[in-house]
Design an enzyme around this catalytic site. Structure first.
Site, PDB file in Angstrom:
ATOM      1  N   LYS A   1       0.850  -1.199   0.000  1.00  0.00           N
ATOM      2  CA  LYS A   1       0.000   0.000   0.000  1.00  0.00           C
ATOM      3  C   LYS A   1       0.883   1.245   0.000  1.00  0.00           C
ATOM      4  O   LYS A   1       1.523   1.570   0.992  1.00  0.00           O
ATOM      5  CB  LYS A   1      -0.936   0.060   1.208  1.00  0.00           C
ATOM      6  CG  LYS A   1      -2.047   1.092   0.945  1.00  0.00           C
ATOM      7  CD  LYS A   1      -2.655   1.703   2.158  1.00  0.00           C
ATOM      8  CE  LYS A   1      -1.869   2.833   2.751  1.00  0.00           C
ATOM      9  NZ  LYS A   1      -1.774   4.052   1.914  1.00  0.00           N
TER      10      LYS A   1
ATOM     11  N   GLU B   1      10.015   1.183  10.508  1.00  0.00           N
ATOM     12  CA  GLU B   1      11.086   2.161  10.271  1.00  0.00           C
ATOM     13  C   GLU B   1      10.415   3.518  10.422  1.00  0.00           C
ATOM     14  O   GLU B   1       9.610   3.920   9.591  1.00  0.00           O
ATOM     15  CB  GLU B   1      11.672   1.927   8.874  1.00  0.00           C
ATOM     16  CG  GLU B   1      13.063   2.465   8.726  1.00  0.00           C
ATOM     17  CD  GLU B   1      13.050   3.840   8.133  1.00  0.00           C
ATOM     18  OE1 GLU B   1      13.052   4.814   8.926  1.00  0.00           O
ATOM     19  OE2 GLU B   1      13.037   3.953   6.899  1.00  0.00           O
TER      20      GLU B   1
ATOM     21  N   CYS C   1      13.719  10.440   6.731  1.00  0.00           N
ATOM     22  CA  CYS C   1      13.674  10.029   8.144  1.00  0.00           C
ATOM     23  C   CYS C   1      15.038  10.156   8.801  1.00  0.00           C
ATOM     24  O   CYS C   1      15.132  10.390   9.994  1.00  0.00           O
ATOM     25  CB  CYS C   1      13.099   8.623   8.274  1.00  0.00           C
ATOM     26  SG  CYS C   1      13.752   7.502   7.071  1.00  0.00           S
TER      27      CYS C   1
ATOM     28  N   GLU D   1      10.194  15.887  15.204  1.00  0.00           N
ATOM     29  CA  GLU D   1      10.589  15.720  13.809  1.00  0.00           C
ATOM     30  C   GLU D   1       9.798  16.703  12.953  1.00  0.00           C
ATOM     31  O   GLU D   1       8.567  16.656  12.920  1.00  0.00           O
ATOM     32  CB  GLU D   1      10.301  14.283  13.366  1.00  0.00           C
ATOM     33  CG  GLU D   1      10.756  14.009  11.954  1.00  0.00           C
ATOM     34  CD  GLU D   1      10.535  12.564  11.530  1.00  0.00           C
ATOM     35  OE1 GLU D   1       9.452  12.025  11.808  1.00  0.00           O
ATOM     36  OE2 GLU D   1      11.454  11.985  10.915  1.00  0.00           O
TER      37      GLU D   1
END
Ligand code: ADP
Length: 500
Positions: A194, A269, A303, A400
């Site tokens: 997906k 992750e 990331c 973040e």
């Protein structure tokens, strides 16, 4: 918002033809159309590119059933490892053959510079497919000398884990898919992929290439759709043996919650807030471009982005000046312009979030060295931004941002311990880097940093053969290298009772 993006005219024929084919869901080797659709926008213009099906839980059921049949009964289950490896290698060849087209699709879908997409995302992907293809024939078990006196002959088999749900984000849509697809195919698993709702195009093009390579029906399926709909259904599905997810830490926790029903295997992750430590003895000709690329590559939507800089006091002013000059020299433009170095962010939502963080940083007392604003009238651009004099309590330091925003703080000359302490002061632990010409200090600091990957005199360290993943709330498990094979296999112990 419903006008068509003028950037469609910049695409080559192959990418334009792909969009014109209007692909649907890819389930059991067939393309399936659905009335419910998700609009796909070009982030450089905020105008429409196309639409794709909004797959739902019923579509996920169909795709998982197809993947289950292919895993249990189909030719895939009986295929020799050598033939499986050849198919994965062939897929790598096809990705390379269509690399320009894939890069263009990624650029119009995500906004990223097409040159980065071609030589970063897509080039890495075909090499990873080839790397993983090599493992297909090397999935051996062991014979184990036993510790108990029973007369057994014992050995292990390494077997594919089964049906894998793979849920990937929008920042490196194609490459993140390949990070998961390559080891799953190499080990003999079957897949329901997906892609993120913002960037579904390259996953559908990948399905065409999987078809062309000759994989049996049902081995690889794609369900485009929304996270909380198709994604949630996949993560919770009782007939899925493993879910692999890359995305935000917040959604990672939801995946974990959803996965617990059947205790499917989980690899995650997740986010990062990666520190870069710059010592006064570093070679600044190396460090400045590496730090700039550490944060600004992919507009900081990475990331592993080096989003926190800790710089030794005596060089801080010179470093800030050099970094600001570098940032201001980066060329901002649409991803499909080959000269572009900084494209738009992926969406209006992301742009608003990043600009909000910059404001909050300034409001908290940080000093704006450069950037800080949106760029241009169209699209979701944000200028490369540096905030200095930041402090540990600020949201811009703790959270973040996922945008082109570097926060910088200094540490006292010679105070290595405080640099390491600040760098480790995070819930995340994905990546880090250390810049120094002192080899002892470099290795000593690298060892003390809590992160899955540490660069010395460089920031982004990735390779098909090198384990990649996070400490702390950056995730579970390691992708790439042999570690990825472990994520997609189960070990079985077999004991044979010997009659003596
Ligand atoms: P971002 O916040 O950067 O958009 P997300 O973590 O939300 O990244 O999304 C990464 C992937 O996870 C996307 O494919 C998205 O559709 C999917 N996703 C989002 N929410 C869920 C959910 N509740 N369950 C499963 N998948 C989800």
């Amino acid at each position: 918002m419903t006008d068509t993006s003028p950037n469609l005219a910049r695409l080559g024929d192959a990418a334009r033809d792909f969009i014109a084919r209007g692909r649907g869901l890819f389930i059991d080797g067939e393309w399936r159309q659905r009335d419910a659709q998700i609009e796909v926008f070009d982030p450089a213009t905020a105008k429409r590119v196309t639409s794709v099906p909004r797959g739902n839980a019923a579509d996920v059921d169909l795709a998982v059933a197809a993947a289950r049949r292919a895993f249990d009964e189909g030719p895939w289950a009986k295929m020799t490892p050598a033939d499986r490896g050849k198919l994965v290698w062939r897929l790598g060849d096809l990705v390379e053959r269509h690399a320009d087209e894939l890069a263009e699709l990624e650029a119009i879908d995500n906004g990223k510079p097409v040159t980065d997409a071609r030589w970063g995302d897509v080039a890495f992907s075909h090499e990873l497919l080839r790397y993983m293809a090599g493992w297909s024939t090397k999935l051996t078990g062991e014979t184990i000398p036993l510790s108990q006196p029973a007369p057994f002959h014992a050995y292990t088999l390494r077997e594919p884990v089964g049906v894998c749900a793979q849920i990937v984000p929008w920042n490196f849509s194609f490459m993140m898919a390949i990070w998961k697809v390559a080891p799953a195919l190499a080990t003999g698993c079957t897949i329901v992929l997906k892609p993120a709702e913002q960037t579904p195009l390259t996953a559908l093009r990948l399905a065409e290439l999987v078809e062309e390579a000759g994989f049996p029906n049902g081995v690889f399926n794609v369900v485009t759709g929304l996270g909380e709909e198709a994604g949630a259904a996949l993560a919770a599905h009782d007939d899925v043996d493993k879910v692999a997810f890359t995305g935000s830490t917040e959604v990672g926790k939801k995946i974990l919650e959803a996965a617990k029903g059947n205790l499917k295997k989980v690899s995650l992750e997740l986010g990062g807030k990666s520190p870069m430590i710059l010592f006064a003895d570093a070679d600044l000709d190396v460090a400045i471009p590496a730090i700039a690329s550490g944060i600004f590559y992919n507009m900081g939507q990475t990331c592993t982005a080096g989003s926190r800089l800790y710089v030794e006091d005596s060089i801080a002013d010179a470093v800030h000046e050099a970094l600001a000059e570098h940032a201001q020299g980066l060329r901002i433009g649409p991803g499909l312009d080959p000269a572009t170095q900084i494209g738009p962010l992926v969406s209006a939502e992301q742009q608003a979030k990043v600009l909000g963080y910059i404001q909050s940083g300034v409001g908290d007392g940080a000093r704006l060295l450069c950037g800080g604003r949106h760029h241009g009238d169209d699209g979701y651009f944000v200028e490369p931004t540096i905030l200095a004099d930041t402090a540990p309590h600020m949201a811009v330091v703790k959270e973040e941002i996922f945008g082109p925003v570097l926060v910088s703080a200094t540490f006292a000359d010679g105070d290595v311990a405080s640099a390491v302490r600040e760098a480790n002061d995070s819930i995340y632990g994905l990546a880090a880097s250390v810049f120094t010409q002192d080899i002892d200090k470099a290795h000593a600091v690298a060892k003390r940093i809590k992160a899955g990957t540490v660069g010395i005199n460089t920031h982004h360290v990735i390779d098909p053969a090198l384990p990649f993943g996070g400490f702390g709330q950056s995730g579970w498990g390691r992708e790439m290298g042999w570690s990825a094979i472990e994520l997609y296999t189960e070990l079985k112990s077999i004991g044979v009772a010997l009659k003596r």
